[in-house]
Design a protein around this motif. Structure first.
Motif, mmCIF file in Angstrom:
data_model
loop_
_atom_site.group_PDB
_atom_site.id
_atom_site.type_symbol
_atom_site.label_atom_id
_atom_site.label_comp_id
_atom_site.label_asym_id
_atom_site.label_seq_id
_atom_site.Cartn_x
_atom_site.Cartn_y
_atom_site.Cartn_z
ATOM 1 N N GLU A 35 34.952 -31.480 17.362
ATOM 2 C CA GLU A 35 35.349 -31.658 15.961
ATOM 3 C C GLU A 35 34.629 -32.826 15.299
ATOM 4 O O GLU A 35 34.218 -32.749 14.141
ATOM 5 N N PHE A 36 34.478 -33.927 16.038
ATOM 6 C CA PHE A 36 33.878 -35.128 15.461
ATOM 7 C C PHE A 36 32.424 -35.314 15.868
ATOM 8 O O PHE A 36 31.870 -36.399 15.706
ATOM 9 N N ARG A 37 31.821 -34.236 16.383
ATOM 10 C CA ARG A 37 30.399 -34.233 16.714
ATOM 11 C C ARG A 37 30.018 -35.368 17.661
ATOM 12 O O ARG A 37 29.152 -36.182 17.364
ATOM 13 N N VAL A 38 30.686 -35.402 18.808
ATOM 14 C CA VAL A 38 30.439 -36.427 19.815
ATOM 15 C C VAL A 38 29.746 -35.789 21.015
ATOM 16 O O VAL A 38 30.262 -34.836 21.595
ATOM 17 N N ASP A 39 28.581 -36.308 21.358
ATOM 18 C CA ASP A 39 27.898 -35.923 22.585
ATOM 19 C C ASP A 39 28.267 -36.950 23.643
ATOM 20 O O ASP A 39 28.405 -38.147 23.335
ATOM 21 N N VAL A 40 28.416 -36.523 24.886
ATOM 22 C CA VAL A 40 28.778 -37.424 25.971
ATOM 23 C C VAL A 40 27.689 -37.395 27.029
ATOM 24 O O VAL A 40 27.273 -36.320 27.462
ATOM 25 N N SER A 41 27.230 -38.585 27.407
ATOM 26 C CA SER A 41 26.271 -38.715 28.506
ATOM 27 C C SER A 41 26.882 -39.581 29.585
ATOM 28 O O SER A 41 27.551 -40.571 29.284
ATOM 29 N N GLU A 42 26.651 -39.199 30.827
ATOM 30 C CA GLU A 42 27.113 -39.992 31.958
ATOM 31 C C GLU A 42 25.962 -40.860 32.435
ATOM 32 O O GLU A 42 24.844 -40.373 32.613
ATOM 33 N N LEU A 43 26.251 -42.134 32.652
ATOM 34 C CA LEU A 43 25.241 -43.070 33.123
ATOM 35 C C LEU A 43 25.539 -43.459 34.565
ATOM 36 O O LEU A 43 26.690 -43.733 34.904
ATOM 37 N N PRO A 44 24.531 -43.528 35.412
ATOM 38 C CA PRO A 44 24.741 -43.893 36.806
ATOM 39 C C PRO A 44 24.892 -45.412 36.967
ATOM 40 O O PRO A 44 24.069 -46.078 37.601
ATOM 41 N N ILE A 45 25.925 -45.970 36.391
ATOM 42 C CA ILE A 45 26.164 -47.412 36.453
ATOM 43 C C ILE A 45 27.195 -47.673 37.547
ATOM 44 O O ILE A 45 28.320 -47.174 37.469
ATOM 45 N N PRO A 46 26.843 -48.455 38.565
ATOM 46 C CA PRO A 46 27.768 -48.683 39.670
ATOM 47 C C PRO A 46 28.885 -49.684 39.365
ATOM 48 O O PRO A 46 29.858 -49.758 40.093
ATOM 49 N N ASP A 47 28.770 -50.413 38.279
ATOM 50 C CA ASP A 47 29.756 -51.447 37.938
ATOM 51 C C ASP A 47 31.011 -50.803 37.344
ATOM 52 O O ASP A 47 30.976 -50.264 36.244
ATOM 53 N N PRO A 48 32.154 -50.866 38.052
ATOM 54 C CA PRO A 48 33.381 -50.253 37.528
ATOM 55 C C PRO A 48 33.913 -50.961 36.279
ATOM 56 O O PRO A 48 34.769 -50.423 35.586
ATOM 57 N N ALA A 49 33.398 -52.151 35.969
ATOM 58 C CA ALA A 49 33.835 -52.859 34.763
ATOM 59 C C ALA A 49 33.263 -52.203 33.504
ATOM 60 O O ALA A 49 33.796 -52.375 32.415
ATOM 61 N N PHE A 50 32.164 -51.436 33.643
ATOM 62 C CA PHE A 50 31.612 -50.713 32.494
ATOM 63 C C PHE A 50 32.355 -49.404 32.355
ATOM 64 O O PHE A 50 32.337 -48.568 33.249
ATOM 65 N N THR A 51 33.040 -49.231 31.250
ATOM 66 C CA THR A 51 33.790 -47.993 31.052
ATOM 67 C C THR A 51 33.166 -47.095 29.993
ATOM 68 O O THR A 51 33.452 -45.906 29.959
ATOM 69 N N GLY A 52 32.359 -47.634 29.112
ATOM 70 C CA GLY A 52 31.723 -46.772 28.131
ATOM 71 C C GLY A 52 31.183 -47.520 26.935
ATOM 72 O O GLY A 52 31.434 -48.709 26.755
ATOM 73 N N GLY A 53 30.443 -46.797 26.128
ATOM 74 C CA GLY A 53 29.892 -47.342 24.898
ATOM 75 C C GLY A 53 29.718 -46.226 23.887
ATOM 76 O O GLY A 53 29.639 -45.048 24.246
ATOM 77 N N THR A 54 29.675 -46.603 22.622
ATOM 78 C CA THR A 54 29.542 -45.631 21.532
ATOM 79 C C THR A 54 28.322 -45.978 20.691
ATOM 80 O O THR A 54 28.105 -47.136 20.348
ATOM 81 N N TYR A 55 27.554 -44.974 20.351
ATOM 82 C CA TYR A 55 26.461 -45.121 19.413
ATOM 83 C C TYR A 55 26.720 -44.152 18.268
ATOM 84 O O TYR A 55 26.903 -42.955 18.491
#
Length: 103
Positions: A35-55
């Protein structure tokens, strides 16, 4: 890995009528992303403190970068919180230790 297909651009104003806290919390996440035109990409980041980012793109569509292997419940919570922040919709506070930072 892209989880949502690229969609045609729509005017940013088209997201406002349905942008409510209840809508963002109650609607199934795949439906919200479409609905809100959001694409999702998964990043191979091993740090569990990184949960996500938005562009937010110039056309108003969004890209969510989420950590590969993230638990489903965490992904669901973070994606909804990021969408609320991007749309300027009041959302409940995230539980500790999660937080959103706007750059």
């Amino acid at each position: 890995m892209t989880l949502a297909p690229e969609r045609a651009a729509a005017p940013a104003a088209s997201v406002t009528p349905r942008s409510s806290t209840d809508h963002l919390l109650d609607t199934p996440l795949p439906q919200l992303l479409a609905e809100f035109r959001v694409d999702v990409s998964e990043l191979p980041i091993p740090d569990p403190a990184f949960t996500g980012g938005t562009y937010i793109r110039k056309d108003g569509s969004m890209l969510f970068a989420l950590r590969a292997g993230q638990p489903d419940a965490e992904r669901e919570m973070i994606a909804r919180a990021m969408l609320g922040k991007a749309l300027r919709v009041p959302m409940p506070e995230l539980p500790e230790p999660y937080q959103l930072t706007e750059l």
